[in-house]
Design a protein around this motif. Sequence first.
Motif, short mmCIF file in Angstrom:
data_model
loop_
_atom_site.label_atom_id
_atom_site.label_comp_id
_atom_site.label_asym_id
_atom_site.label_seq_id
_atom_site.Cartn_x
_atom_site.Cartn_y
_atom_site.Cartn_z
N GLY A 1 0.82 -1.22 0.00
CA GLY A 1 0.00 0.00 0.00
C GLY A 1 0.85 1.26 0.00
N LEU A 2 1.95 1.24 0.78
CA LEU A 2 2.85 2.39 0.83
C LEU A 2 3.52 2.61 -0.52
N PHE A 3 4.02 1.55 -1.14
CA PHE A 3 4.70 1.66 -2.43
C PHE A 3 3.74 2.16 -3.50
N VAL A 4 2.53 1.61 -3.51
CA VAL A 4 1.53 2.06 -4.48
C VAL A 4 1.16 3.52 -4.22
N GLY A 5 1.05 3.90 -2.94
CA GLY A 5 0.73 5.28 -2.59
C GLY A 5 1.79 6.26 -3.07
N VAL A 6 3.06 5.90 -2.89
CA VAL A 6 4.16 6.77 -3.35
C VAL A 6 4.13 6.89 -4.87
N PHE A 7 3.88 5.78 -5.55
CA PHE A 7 3.82 5.79 -7.03
C PHE A 7 2.69 6.69 -7.51
N LEU A 8 1.50 6.51 -6.93
CA LEU A 8 0.35 7.31 -7.34
C LEU A 8 0.53 8.79 -6.98
N MET A 9 1.21 9.04 -5.85
CA MET A 9 1.46 10.43 -5.45
C MET A 9 2.36 11.12 -6.47
N GLY A 10 3.36 10.40 -6.98
CA GLY A 10 4.23 10.97 -8.00
C GLY A 10 3.45 11.36 -9.24
N ILE A 11 2.50 10.52 -9.64
CA ILE A 11 1.67 10.82 -10.82
C ILE A 11 0.71 11.97 -10.53
N PHE A 12 0.04 11.90 -9.38
CA PHE A 12 -0.99 12.90 -9.06
C PHE A 12 -0.40 14.30 -8.90
N ILE A 13 0.72 14.41 -8.18
CA ILE A 13 1.30 15.73 -7.93
C ILE A 13 1.80 16.35 -9.23
N THR A 14 2.45 15.55 -10.07
CA THR A 14 2.94 16.10 -11.35
C THR A 14 1.78 16.50 -12.25
N TRP A 15 0.72 15.70 -12.27
CA TRP A 15 -0.46 16.04 -13.08
C TRP A 15 -1.10 17.35 -12.59
N LEU A 16 -1.29 17.44 -11.27
CA LEU A 16 -1.94 18.62 -10.71
C LEU A 16 -1.09 19.87 -10.91
N SER A 17 0.23 19.74 -10.68
CA SER A 17 1.13 20.89 -10.82
C SER A 17 1.17 21.39 -12.26
N THR A 18 1.23 20.46 -13.20
CA THR A 18 1.28 20.84 -14.61
C THR A 18 -0.03 21.49 -15.05
N PHE A 19 -1.15 20.96 -14.55
CA PHE A 19 -2.46 21.52 -14.89
C PHE A 19 -2.54 22.99 -14.48
N PHE A 20 -2.16 23.27 -13.24
CA PHE A 20 -2.25 24.65 -12.75
C PHE A 20 -1.19 25.55 -13.38
N ALA A 21 0.01 24.99 -13.63
CA ALA A 21 1.07 25.80 -14.24
C ALA A 21 0.70 26.21 -15.65
N THR A 22 0.19 25.27 -16.44
CA THR A 22 -0.22 25.62 -17.81
C THR A 22 -1.42 26.56 -17.80
#
Length: 292
Positions: free
Chosen positions: A258-279
């Motif tokens: 669960g921790l490993f999956v959480g870290v993986f999904l966090m990497g995807i989610f944060i980059t997606w969210l950051s790019t969305f707001f930056a663009t």
Amino acid sequence: MSTSFERYQKRRLISSYFSVVISISLVLFLLGLLGLLVLNTKKVADHFKEQIALTVYLKDNAKDVEIEQLKKSLAMAEYTKTSVFVSKEQAAEEQSKEIGEDFMDFLGYNPLQNSIDVHMKADYVDSEQIDKIASDITAKNFVDEVIYDKPLIALLNDNVKKISFWILVISGVFTFIAVLLINSSIRLAVYSKRFIIKTMQMVGATKSFIRRPFIWQSVKLGIIGAVLALIGMGIVLFYLNKSFPELELLRDSTLLIGLFVGVFLMGIFITWLSTFFATSRFLNLKTDELYY
């Protein structure tokens, strides 16, 4: 000339991507290690609690059958992790080794008593429960006394509560900082292409069409960074488990997955969210504002 410029731009782009991946992987790696610490705080605390022994001293006139019954009852008790009977002869031998001489030659007799060392399960290591257990054992007429380090137990429980609280606080703060760091890296990468974004917008491209390649590129970088972070976490976890096997860090496989999956999904989610707001920010800017 154009070829040289294109090579320069390509090297610059690769360098930008590399720095973003490294930033993401380092932040997620540290965040993952903190997650491992949070998951294993109770396990480490339980390990230290279970090192505290409750020592039951038996009277010299205690019958063998009474001692055997007590040994069995303590071994089968719900609060017992391990129990070991120590005869007065064994105790004398260990004491002689510690002081470096045979004290019985000086005294002429063995003043020590038969005893049972009981290491309790962590959930029962608190002052109230141990007091009750000690009282029940002491009530037996062949038991002389029950000894345990009461101040140490109180101090240990108090420190465990404090440490658990501060670990949760630090985890929250660090998670917030991690989001800010990854967001900053993504914003810088998008900032370098702000003129391309505005040019695409001026020729009639929709906002979603412009965002799509930037978001997909950032998500790919996030996936690469997350994978590198997970590899680092796996190596650290392997060596910690090898160095401290008594903690059984790999026992709760479901939590670790669960921790490993959480870290993986966090990497995807944060980059997606950051790019969305930056663009979105650069899409909403006027052309003159791009220079500031």
